[in-house]
Motif scaffolding. Structure first.
Motif, PDB file in Angstrom:
ATOM      1  N   ILE A  84      93.929  17.130 -19.240  1.00 45.27           N
ATOM      2  CA  ILE A  84      94.473  17.368 -17.910  1.00 45.27           C
ATOM      3  C   ILE A  84      96.008  17.306 -17.937  1.00 45.27           C
ATOM      4  O   ILE A  84      96.681  18.062 -17.241  1.00 45.27           O
ATOM      5  N   PHE A  85      96.580  16.434 -18.759  1.00 42.55           N
ATOM      6  CA  PHE A  85      98.033  16.259 -18.799  1.00 42.55           C
ATOM      7  C   PHE A  85      98.736  17.296 -19.664  1.00 42.55           C
ATOM      8  O   PHE A  85      99.949  17.474 -19.550  1.00 42.55           O
ATOM      9  N   ALA A  86      98.036  17.980 -20.529  1.00 34.53           N
ATOM     10  CA  ALA A  86      98.655  18.925 -21.460  1.00 34.53           C
ATOM     11  C   ALA A  86      99.406  20.054 -20.759  1.00 34.53           C
ATOM     12  O   ALA A  86     100.537  20.375 -21.158  1.00 34.53           O
ATOM     13  N   PRO A  87      98.860  20.703 -19.719  1.00 32.07           N
ATOM     14  CA  PRO A  87      99.639  21.766 -19.056  1.00 32.07           C
ATOM     15  C   PRO A  87     100.920  21.254 -18.400  1.00 32.07           C
ATOM     16  O   PRO A  87     101.952  21.932 -18.430  1.00 32.07           O
ATOM     17  N   PHE A  88     100.868  20.056 -17.820  1.00 34.54           N
ATOM     18  CA  PHE A  88     102.064  19.495 -17.202  1.00 34.54           C
ATOM     19  C   PHE A  88     103.124  19.163 -18.244  1.00 34.54           C
ATOM     20  O   PHE A  88     104.313  19.390 -18.029  1.00 34.54           O
ATOM     21  N   ILE A  89     102.698  18.634 -19.373  1.00 34.03           N
ATOM     22  CA  ILE A  89     103.640  18.321 -20.447  1.00 34.03           C
ATOM     23  C   ILE A  89     104.227  19.614 -21.014  1.00 34.03           C
ATOM     24  O   ILE A  89     105.425  19.696 -21.294  1.00 34.03           O
TER      25      ILE A  89
END
Length: 84
Positions: free
Chosen positions: A3-8
């Motif tokens: 879930i955090f990969a696109p934001f990072i």
């Protein structure tokens, strides 16, 4: 973690875009100042004179670019100046 990969990824992409913009803003005055330094050095101004010539030329280029960007009211022309 998935879930955090696109934001990072978007944050890293934004950071690199900002870094490229900052480097591009200061690259032209540095290039002009460096060329003025070598021009002053080859004309016989000596090292102190060539350093002064390079600093003045770089600062004048930076100031002229900032004033040109700030005083242009047309948005598309300001974008063209930014891309230059």
């Amino acid at each position: 973690m998935v879930i955090f990969a696109p934001f990072i990824l978007l944050s890293a992409l934004g950071l690199f875009c900002w870094l490229i913009f900052v480097v591009a803003v200061y690259a032209l005055p540095f290039y002009v100042g460096l060329n003025a330094f070598f021009g002053g050095l080859h004309t016989g101004a000596g090292y102190p004179g060539a350093i002064l010539i390079g600093i003045v030329a770089g600062a004048a280029t930076q100031a002229a670019g900032q004033m040109a960007f700030a005083m242009v009211p047309i948005v598309w022309f300001r974008m063209a100046l930014g891309l230059l």
